[in-house]
Design a protein around this motif. Structure first.
Motif, PDB file in Angstrom:
ATOM      1  N   PRO A 196      33.511  17.190  42.766  1.00 33.89           N
ATOM      2  CA  PRO A 196      34.236  18.229  42.010  1.00 33.89           C
ATOM      3  C   PRO A 196      33.328  19.205  41.274  1.00 33.89           C
ATOM      4  CG  PRO A 196      34.617  16.042  41.057  1.00 33.89           C
ATOM      5  CD  PRO A 196      33.875  15.843  42.337  1.00 33.89           C
ATOM      6  N   ALA A 197      32.251  18.737  40.677  1.00 31.82           N
ATOM      7  CA  ALA A 197      31.381  19.651  39.920  1.00 31.82           C
ATOM      8  C   ALA A 197      30.764  20.700  40.838  1.00 31.82           C
ATOM      9  CB  ALA A 197      30.298  18.870  39.181  1.00 31.82           C
ATOM     10  N   GLN A 198      30.272  20.283  41.991  1.00 30.42           N
ATOM     11  CA  GLN A 198      29.653  21.227  42.927  1.00 30.42           C
ATOM     12  C   GLN A 198      30.696  22.177  43.519  1.00 30.42           C
ATOM     13  OE1 GLN A 198      29.219  17.943  42.749  1.00 30.42           O
ATOM     14  NE2 GLN A 198      27.142  17.349  43.301  1.00 30.42           N
ATOM     15  N   TYR A 199      31.859  21.638  43.841  1.00 31.63           N
ATOM     16  CA  TYR A 199      32.931  22.469  44.386  1.00 31.63           C
ATOM     17  C   TYR A 199      33.321  23.551  43.378  1.00 31.63           C
ATOM     18  CZ  TYR A 199      37.626  23.887  45.790  1.00 31.63           C
ATOM     19  OH  TYR A 199      38.738  24.629  46.124  1.00 31.63           O
ATOM     20  N   HIS A 200      33.611  23.135  42.150  1.00 28.64           N
ATOM     21  CA  HIS A 200      34.069  24.099  41.144  1.00 28.64           C
ATOM     22  C   HIS A 200      32.982  25.100  40.761  1.00 28.64           C
ATOM     23  CE1 HIS A 200      38.109  22.670  40.669  1.00 28.64           C
ATOM     24  NE2 HIS A 200      37.662  21.437  40.679  1.00 28.64           N
ATOM     25  N   ALA A 201      31.728  24.680  40.764  1.00 28.10           N
ATOM     26  CA  ALA A 201      30.642  25.623  40.469  1.00 28.10           C
ATOM     27  C   ALA A 201      30.608  26.732  41.525  1.00 28.10           C
ATOM     28  CB  ALA A 201      29.304  24.891  40.400  1.00 28.10           C
ATOM     29  N   ALA A 202      30.695  26.347  42.790  1.00 28.00           N
ATOM     30  CA  ALA A 202      30.665  27.344  43.866  1.00 28.00           C
ATOM     31  C   ALA A 202      31.897  28.249  43.833  1.00 28.00           C
ATOM     32  CB  ALA A 202      30.564  26.643  45.225  1.00 28.00           C
ATOM     33  N   VAL A 203      33.068  27.655  43.676  1.00 26.46           N
ATOM     34  CA  VAL A 203      34.307  28.428  43.690  1.00 26.46           C
ATOM     35  C   VAL A 203      34.409  29.320  42.455  1.00 26.46           C
ATOM     36  CG1 VAL A 203      36.834  28.273  43.627  1.00 26.46           C
ATOM     37  CG2 VAL A 203      35.523  26.800  45.186  1.00 26.46           C
ATOM     38  N   ASP A 204      34.087  28.780  41.291  1.00 23.32           N
ATOM     39  CA  ASP A 204      34.161  29.582  40.066  1.00 23.32           C
ATOM     40  C   ASP A 204      33.237  30.793  40.130  1.00 23.32           C
ATOM     41  OD1 ASP A 204      35.984  27.725  39.152  1.00 23.32           O
ATOM     42  OD2 ASP A 204      34.642  26.831  37.674  1.00 23.32           O
ATOM     43  N   ALA A 205      32.009  30.590  40.615  1.00 23.69           N
ATOM     44  CA  ALA A 205      31.061  31.709  40.719  1.00 23.69           C
ATOM     45  C   ALA A 205      31.574  32.761  41.700  1.00 23.69           C
ATOM     46  CB  ALA A 205      29.687  31.194  41.156  1.00 23.69           C
ATOM     47  N   PHE A 206      32.106  32.312  42.822  1.00 23.91           N
ATOM     48  CA  PHE A 206      32.646  33.234  43.824  1.00 23.91           C
ATOM     49  C   PHE A 206      33.808  34.029  43.267  1.00 23.91           C
ATOM     50  CE2 PHE A 206      35.758  33.974  47.234  1.00 23.91           C
ATOM     51  CZ  PHE A 206      35.014  34.775  48.090  1.00 23.91           C
ATOM     52  N   LEU A 207      34.741  33.334  42.632  1.00 22.11           N
ATOM     53  CA  LEU A 207      35.913  34.034  42.086  1.00 22.11           C
ATOM     54  C   LEU A 207      35.536  34.971  40.952  1.00 22.11           C
ATOM     55  CD1 LEU A 207      38.627  31.213  42.198  1.00 22.11           C
ATOM     56  CD2 LEU A 207      38.298  33.136  43.793  1.00 22.11           C
ATOM     57  N   ALA A 208      34.567  34.580  40.116  1.00 23.16           N
ATOM     58  CA  ALA A 208      34.120  35.461  39.031  1.00 23.16           C
ATOM     59  C   ALA A 208      33.549  36.753  39.603  1.00 23.16           C
ATOM     60  CB  ALA A 208      33.078  34.758  38.178  1.00 23.16           C
ATOM     61  N   GLN A 209      32.899  36.661  40.731  1.00 20.62           N
ATOM     62  CA  GLN A 209      32.315  37.838  41.364  1.00 20.62           C
ATOM     63  C   GLN A 209      33.391  38.740  41.998  1.00 20.62           C
ATOM     64  OE1 GLN A 209      29.611  36.804  44.514  1.00 20.62           O
ATOM     65  NE2 GLN A 209      29.080  38.925  44.947  1.00 20.62           N
ATOM     66  N   HIS A 210      34.473  38.145  42.495  1.00 20.22           N
ATOM     67  CA  HIS A 210      35.438  38.924  43.278  1.00 20.22           C
ATOM     68  C   HIS A 210      36.776  39.196  42.586  1.00 20.22           C
ATOM     69  CE1 HIS A 210      32.827  39.093  46.689  1.00 20.22           C
ATOM     70  NE2 HIS A 210      32.588  37.803  46.540  1.00 20.22           N
ATOM     71  N   LEU A 211      37.004  38.571  41.450  1.00 21.97           N
ATOM     72  CA  LEU A 211      38.254  38.829  40.709  1.00 21.97           C
ATOM     73  C   LEU A 211      37.896  39.517  39.404  1.00 21.97           C
ATOM     74  CD1 LEU A 211      40.222  35.491  41.177  1.00 21.97           C
ATOM     75  CD2 LEU A 211      40.370  37.579  42.543  1.00 21.97           C
ATOM     76  N   ARG A 212      38.091  40.752  39.330  1.00 23.80           N
ATOM     77  CA  ARG A 212      37.753  41.498  38.120  1.00 23.80           C
ATOM     78  C   ARG A 212      38.969  42.197  37.588  1.00 23.80           C
ATOM     79  NH1 ARG A 212      31.801  41.943  38.292  1.00 23.80           N
ATOM     80  NH2 ARG A 212      31.242  41.261  40.332  1.00 23.80           N
TER      81      ARG A 212
END
Length: 183
Positions: free
Chosen positions: A167-183
């Motif tokens: 879960p930690a690795q999954y959420h780190a990758a997904v959170d970073a991706f979404l932060a970059q693409h959801l503004r």
């Protein structure tokens, strides 16, 4: 009109999210696919066929789970607790879902559609994150996908349920991706 959303899907849900993003890219701001199910063009039984679920003749009630007896259920729950980092609530829910599987559907097989898998990923016009375990036989072959909007992350030590296994690795990758693409 509502703002475009992030779609997140796992396995069959990943395939459905992929198809939704292809059909209505104007409604999708970003797409996250966790080891999505790959269409193969032909119906096929679910992994393990009917062994995937308990035999309805031996299941005493809908509350019993996974395998034919309570002892088998207890052994399977103990195995899951040893082998996965899943929470007790997730393990219990997973086990409770087994007797609810439509056995006729499992017997008939699963038709996921056209096997033009890599072409689907090449056709995406929305930022997409593909989250995979190291052994991902359903993953599109990178050499056959030409799409600069597609990013792939492989999470070491994970199985098909990446978000539960790591879960930690999954959420780190997904959170970073979404932060970059959801503004």
């Amino acid at each position: 009109m509502p703002r475009p959303v992030a779609l997140v899907g796992h396995s069959l849900g990943g395939l459905l999210a992929l198809r939704a993003a292809l059909a209505r890219p104007d409604t999708v701001a970003a797409l996250v696919l966790e080891d999505p199910a790959k269409p193969d063009g032909a119906p096929a039984p679910a992994d393990g066929g009917e062994a995937f679920v308990a035999d309805p003749e031996t299941v005493a009630s809908v509350e019993s789970s996974l395998i034919a007896t309570e002892r088998d259920r207890a052994a399977e729950l103990a195995r899951m607790r040893r082998e996965t980092p899943w929470s007790d609530a997730e393990i219990e829910a997973w086990a409770d879902s087994r007797p609810l599987v439509d056995r006729a559907y499992v017997r008939r097989g699963l038709f996921l559609g056209d096997p033009a898998w890599e072409q689907l990923f090449s056709a995406l016009v929305v930022p997409t994150l593909l989250v995979l375990p190291p052994q991902a036989p359903m993953a599109p072959r990178p050499e056959l996908v030409d799409n600069p909007l597609l990013r792939t992350v492989v999470v070491e030590g994970a199985g098909h349920c990446v978000r539960r296994d790591r879960p930690a690795q999954y959420h780190a990758a997904v959170d970073a991706f979404l932060a970059q693409h959801l503004r």
